[in-house]
Design a protein around this motif. Sequence first.
Motif, PDB file in Angstrom:
ATOM      1  N   TYR A 121      26.488  84.071  50.876  1.00 17.58           N
ATOM      2  CA  TYR A 121      25.539  85.015  51.471  1.00 17.58           C
ATOM      3  C   TYR A 121      26.088  86.428  51.630  1.00 17.58           C
ATOM      4  N   HIS A 122      27.272  86.717  51.083  1.00 14.81           N
ATOM      5  CA  HIS A 122      27.817  88.054  51.281  1.00 14.81           C
ATOM      6  C   HIS A 122      26.848  89.120  50.759  1.00 14.81           C
ATOM      7  N   PRO A 123      26.607  90.188  51.533  1.00 14.39           N
ATOM      8  CA  PRO A 123      25.626  91.219  51.152  1.00 14.39           C
ATOM      9  C   PRO A 123      25.901  91.878  49.807  1.00 14.39           C
ATOM     10  N   ASP A 124      27.182  92.052  49.450  1.00 18.39           N
ATOM     11  CA  ASP A 124      27.470  92.692  48.165  1.00 18.39           C
ATOM     12  C   ASP A 124      27.112  91.802  46.996  1.00 18.39           C
ATOM     13  N   LYS A 125      26.954  90.520  47.259  1.00 24.56           N
ATOM     14  CA  LYS A 125      26.544  89.593  46.207  1.00 24.56           C
ATOM     15  C   LYS A 125      25.035  89.374  46.232  1.00 24.56           C
ATOM     16  N   ASN A 126      24.414  89.802  47.310  1.00 26.25           N
ATOM     17  CA  ASN A 126      22.954  89.620  47.470  1.00 26.25           C
ATOM     18  C   ASN A 126      22.329  90.932  47.914  1.00 26.25           C
ATOM     19  N   LYS A 127      22.531  91.971  47.112  1.00 24.36           N
ATOM     20  CA  LYS A 127      22.043  93.303  47.481  1.00 24.36           C
ATOM     21  C   LYS A 127      20.533  93.308  47.681  1.00 24.36           C
ATOM     22  N   GLY A 128      20.112  93.850  48.834  1.00 24.18           N
ATOM     23  CA  GLY A 128      18.688  93.967  49.127  1.00 24.18           C
ATOM     24  C   GLY A 128      18.062  92.702  49.682  1.00 24.18           C
ATOM     25  N   ASP A 129      18.841  91.626  49.792  1.00 23.02           N
ATOM     26  CA  ASP A 129      18.312  90.363  50.305  1.00 23.02           C
ATOM     27  C   ASP A 129      18.579  90.297  51.811  1.00 23.02           C
ATOM     28  N   LYS A 130      17.574  90.644  52.604  1.00 24.41           N
ATOM     29  CA  LYS A 130      17.725  90.681  54.057  1.00 24.41           C
ATOM     30  C   LYS A 130      18.002  89.294  54.631  1.00 24.41           C
ATOM     31  N   GLU A 131      17.392  88.269  54.066  1.00 18.89           N
ATOM     32  CA  GLU A 131      17.598  86.912  54.563  1.00 18.89           C
ATOM     33  C   GLU A 131      19.053  86.483  54.388  1.00 18.89           C
ATOM     34  N   ALA A 132      19.626  86.809  53.208  1.00 15.29           N
ATOM     35  CA  ALA A 132      21.029  86.478  52.961  1.00 15.29           C
ATOM     36  C   ALA A 132      21.936  87.239  53.918  1.00 15.29           C
ATOM     37  N   GLU A 133      21.596  88.500  54.184  1.00 13.55           N
ATOM     38  CA  GLU A 133      22.392  89.309  55.106  1.00 13.55           C
ATOM     39  C   GLU A 133      22.378  88.712  56.508  1.00 13.55           C
ATOM     40  N   GLU A 134      21.204  88.263  56.957  1.00 12.30           N
ATOM     41  CA  GLU A 134      21.093  87.657  58.284  1.00 12.30           C
ATOM     42  C   GLU A 134      21.899  86.360  58.370  1.00 12.30           C
ATOM     43  N   LYS A 135      21.860  85.567  57.301  1.00 13.33           N
ATOM     44  CA  LYS A 135      22.607  84.318  57.297  1.00 13.33           C
ATOM     45  C   LYS A 135      24.114  84.582  57.313  1.00 13.33           C
ATOM     46  N   PHE A 136      24.523  85.652  56.625  1.00 15.13           N
ATOM     47  CA  PHE A 136      25.939  86.006  56.626  1.00 15.13           C
ATOM     48  C   PHE A 136      26.388  86.420  58.031  1.00 15.13           C
ATOM     49  N   LYS A 137      25.562  87.254  58.699  1.00 10.59           N
ATOM     50  CA  LYS A 137      25.878  87.683  60.067  1.00 10.59           C
ATOM     51  C   LYS A 137      25.923  86.488  61.012  1.00 10.59           C
ATOM     52  N   GLU A 138      24.975  85.580  60.835  1.00 10.49           N
ATOM     53  CA  GLU A 138      24.900  84.400  61.686  1.00 10.49           C
ATOM     54  C   GLU A 138      26.149  83.524  61.506  1.00 10.49           C
ATOM     55  N   ALA A 139      26.580  83.328  60.247  1.00 17.24           N
ATOM     56  CA  ALA A 139      27.765  82.523  59.978  1.00 17.24           C
ATOM     57  C   ALA A 139      29.023  83.202  60.509  1.00 17.24           C
ATOM     58  N   THR A 140      29.077  84.543  60.385  1.00 16.75           N
ATOM     59  CA  THR A 140      30.226  85.292  60.889  1.00 16.75           C
ATOM     60  C   THR A 140      30.329  85.178  62.400  1.00 16.75           C
ATOM     61  N   GLU A 141      29.189  85.304  63.068  1.00 18.96           N
ATOM     62  CA  GLU A 141      29.171  85.161  64.531  1.00 18.96           C
ATOM     63  C   GLU A 141      29.675  83.783  64.942  1.00 18.96           C
ATOM     64  N   ALA A 142      29.229  82.758  64.258  1.00 19.11           N
ATOM     65  CA  ALA A 142      29.657  81.401  64.579  1.00 19.11           C
ATOM     66  C   ALA A 142      31.156  81.233  64.347  1.00 19.11           C
ATOM     67  N   TYR A 143      31.656  81.774  63.250  1.00 17.53           N
ATOM     68  CA  TYR A 143      33.072  81.627  62.949  1.00 17.53           C
ATOM     69  C   TYR A 143      33.949  82.400  63.921  1.00 17.53           C
ATOM     70  N   GLU A 144      33.482  83.601  64.351  1.00 12.97           N
ATOM     71  CA  GLU A 144      34.257  84.406  65.290  1.00 12.97           C
ATOM     72  C   GLU A 144      34.513  83.651  66.586  1.00 12.97           C
ATOM     73  N   VAL A 145      33.557  82.832  66.981  1.00  9.73           N
ATOM     74  CA  VAL A 145      33.698  82.087  68.228  1.00  9.73           C
ATOM     75  C   VAL A 145      34.507  80.811  68.014  1.00  9.73           C
ATOM     76  N   LEU A 146      34.135  80.041  67.012  1.00 15.70           N
ATOM     77  CA  LEU A 146      34.745  78.717  66.841  1.00 15.70           C
ATOM     78  C   LEU A 146      36.171  78.776  66.314  1.00 15.70           C
ATOM     79  N   ARG A 147      36.591  79.884  65.735  1.00 17.83           N
ATOM     80  CA  ARG A 147      37.954  79.996  65.214  1.00 17.83           C
ATOM     81  C   ARG A 147      38.983  80.176  66.319  1.00 17.83           C
ATOM     82  N   GLU A 148      38.546  80.637  67.505  1.00 16.77           N
ATOM     83  CA  GLU A 148      39.467  80.867  68.606  1.00 16.77           C
ATOM     84  C   GLU A 148      39.315  79.772  69.661  1.00 16.77           C
ATOM     85  N   PRO A 149      40.378  79.036  69.988  1.00 19.49           N
ATOM     86  CA  PRO A 149      40.299  77.901  70.911  1.00 19.49           C
ATOM     87  C   PRO A 149      39.667  78.228  72.261  1.00 19.49           C
TER      88      PRO A 149
END
Length: 372
Positions: A32-60
Amino acid sequence: MSDRSYYEVLGVAKGASDDEIKSAYRKLAIKYHPDKNKGDKEAEEKFKEATEAYEVLREPQKRAAYDQYGKAAVGAGGPGFGQGAYTDFSDIFGDFGDIFSEFFGGAGGARGGSRRSGPQRGSDLRYNLEVSLEDAALGKEYKIEIPRLETCVDCSGSGATKGSSPTVCPDCSGAGQVRRTQGFFSVTTTCPRCKGKGKIISNPCKTCKGEGLTEKRRTIHIKIPAGVESGSRLKVSGEGESGPNGGPHGDLYVVTHIKKHLVFERQGNDLIVQKSISLSLACLGGEIEVPSIDGKTIQLKIPEGTESGQVFRLKGHGVPYLGSYGKGDQHVIIRVEIPKKLTKKQKELLEEFARESGEKVGSGGKSKLFFQ
């Protein structure tokens, strides 16, 4: 952002290990990286959502707080969260050959830049060597000449004219790569000014034209071991091309090709040879000399009544097993020669033989039948 749990977003169980969480996020980030899905807002949102989840779950600590109290405990879901805070992807992509280079058009991190501008290993070389069957069976030392790139003597590999030296590229500060920002994501690409070398050569060496390497011909002695086959690849370490920026030499690979032999045919480690014998020898038996691959002769006993096409095995007279003990065998195929012209005496003897055998034979264009 959606109300789905972070575990659901990444597609892992609540008790997932750190490696499972990292692997799940890696797949989503690539997809879902935006540079691989230029102009795809849905892909951008999914990327942000996955990043948010990883930012939290990666830290104990954050993960423990989230597991107990939910998103509010980690300040998630608010404006800007998960949209740019996490830009260091070396921990999840560093072990995968800078995987982002697949769709960013350059190397994937600053570490790649230091490798590119520093010493690099030289290229490997391949040399096709034609070998006689005798040399393949017995082994031999060959002298070959190869063209290869070597460090320029005039500039000592710097690429700059004597009395001058390369300067550090001002655009990348010698890293060979520059960092640029695309939206909320930081991307590293090859420096366009120095083309990844990390240095600028104002006065290039006239001999190597600034490359630091020149082509030379080198003579090398190669030991061909007994038992090599067509397609055998012999590695000679350090005899490849010199590496850029003072890097080590690559390797040389000598590939053998066995020439066709006029007498012997090779099948694996066995040798096949055809030997013609006379009709009388085939009938009465005797001894013949058979050639061997080492240039000597072998005495072979021919028993009475040997037929054309009969095969005799000479154990241990074949080709040595490469890197092992023992040899293959030599197989002698007998061909009985029928004389095309006979003397009068020979004809009389054969007619006598036919008469004794009760055979019908031709003589003078007419058939005769002899009886005992």
